[in-house]
Design an enzyme around this catalytic site. Structure first.
Site, short mmCIF file in Angstrom:
data_model
loop_
_atom_site.label_atom_id
_atom_site.label_comp_id
_atom_site.label_asym_id
_atom_site.label_seq_id
_atom_site.Cartn_x
_atom_site.Cartn_y
_atom_site.Cartn_z
N ASP A 11 40.93 71.23 5.73
CA ASP A 11 40.48 70.07 6.49
C ASP A 11 41.70 69.34 7.05
OD1 ASP A 11 38.00 68.17 7.00
OD2 ASP A 11 39.70 66.90 6.49
N GLU A 13 42.90 65.77 9.39
CA GLU A 13 42.57 64.52 10.06
C GLU A 13 43.46 64.45 11.30
OE1 GLU A 13 40.03 62.94 9.13
OE2 GLU A 13 39.79 63.91 7.18
N ASP A 105 38.74 71.86 13.45
CA ASP A 105 40.01 72.00 12.74
C ASP A 105 40.86 73.14 13.31
OD1 ASP A 105 39.75 70.09 10.20
OD2 ASP A 105 37.81 71.05 10.53
N HIS A 161 36.90 61.51 4.81
CA HIS A 161 37.97 61.41 5.80
C HIS A 161 39.36 61.32 5.15
CE1 HIS A 161 35.19 61.41 9.04
NE2 HIS A 161 34.64 60.25 8.71
N ASP A 166 38.00 66.12 1.52
CA ASP A 166 37.01 66.80 2.37
C ASP A 166 37.09 68.32 2.20
OD1 ASP A 166 36.03 64.42 3.27
OD2 ASP A 166 36.83 64.57 5.30
#
Length: 206
Positions: A11, A13, A105, A161, A166
């Site tokens: 994951d 961000e 991603d 998040h 995640d």
């Protein structure tokens, strides 16, 4: 020699612009990474780090507020090229399956690699678990990560998040879906030995 399969639950961000503000040539950059390595159904490695963006290094207020990530954290993060090297190291000795929730991603990673003039680090099968989940349950729309885990009567790991949390939540949903798939698979035909208790049968003739 590659002998074992490794699942990598990943994951990221990303950066985001201010709402209703157009930034010339803007593209999302990775600012946090979470990777969970699973081999033979066991977590063998976890990696988490902030990443310093290259093209747009100053985070928007919207980005900081939404992700709860500070400018100082990304300023002290690892360089993007160091992240690429770290991810490339996961290719050694394993056949990889990359599992993400959604397709953004890997799209953003590819785009970031192009802008940084570096090669995409993975040689792997890529699985979008959100689409697997959608097909498995026959949903009309894609379900959010934490809503999906709550639909299983569970809670997400840590805080939504945050990249590693995640990634761990994605792994937990993967296990639940795989378990359901096994349950729904057609059982093997029973043998006569399964249907007849021979000990009881023999007792009737004693």
């Amino acid at each position: 020699m590659k002998e074992r399969r490794q699942h990598l639950f990943i994951d990221f961000e990303f950066t985001m612009p201010e709402k209703h503000v157009r930034v010339k040539n803007f593209f999302p950059e990775i600012i946090e990474v979470g990777i969970v390595s699973v081999i033979n159904d066991k977590i063998v490695d976890q990696f988490s780090s902030f990443v310093t963006p290259i093209k747009f290094p100053i985070l928007s207020e919207r980005c900081k507020s939404f992700l709860h990530i500070s400018q100082e954290q990304v300023d002290k993060g690892i360089p993007f090229l160091e992240l690429v090297k770290k991810m490339a190291d996961y290719n050694m000795n394993y056949d990889n399956v990359i599992v993400t929730w959604g397709n953004m991603d890997m799209k953003v990673l590819r785009q970031n690699c192009q802008h940084a003039n570096t090669s995409f680090p993975f040689k792997a099968v890529e699985v979008d678990l959100s689409m697997e989940y959608k097909r498995f349950f026959g949903d009309q729309n894609q379900t959010g990560l934490w809503k999906a885990v709550q639909e299983y009567g569970k809670e997400g790991t840590g805080r939504h998040h945050r990249a590693l949390d995640d990634a761990l939540t994605t792994y937990n949903i993967f296990r639940l879906v795989e378990k359901d798939k096994e349950y729904l698979e057609k059982p093997k035909p029973t043998t006569i030995g399964d249907r007849v208790d021979f000990s009881k049968l023999l007792n009737e003739f004693v």
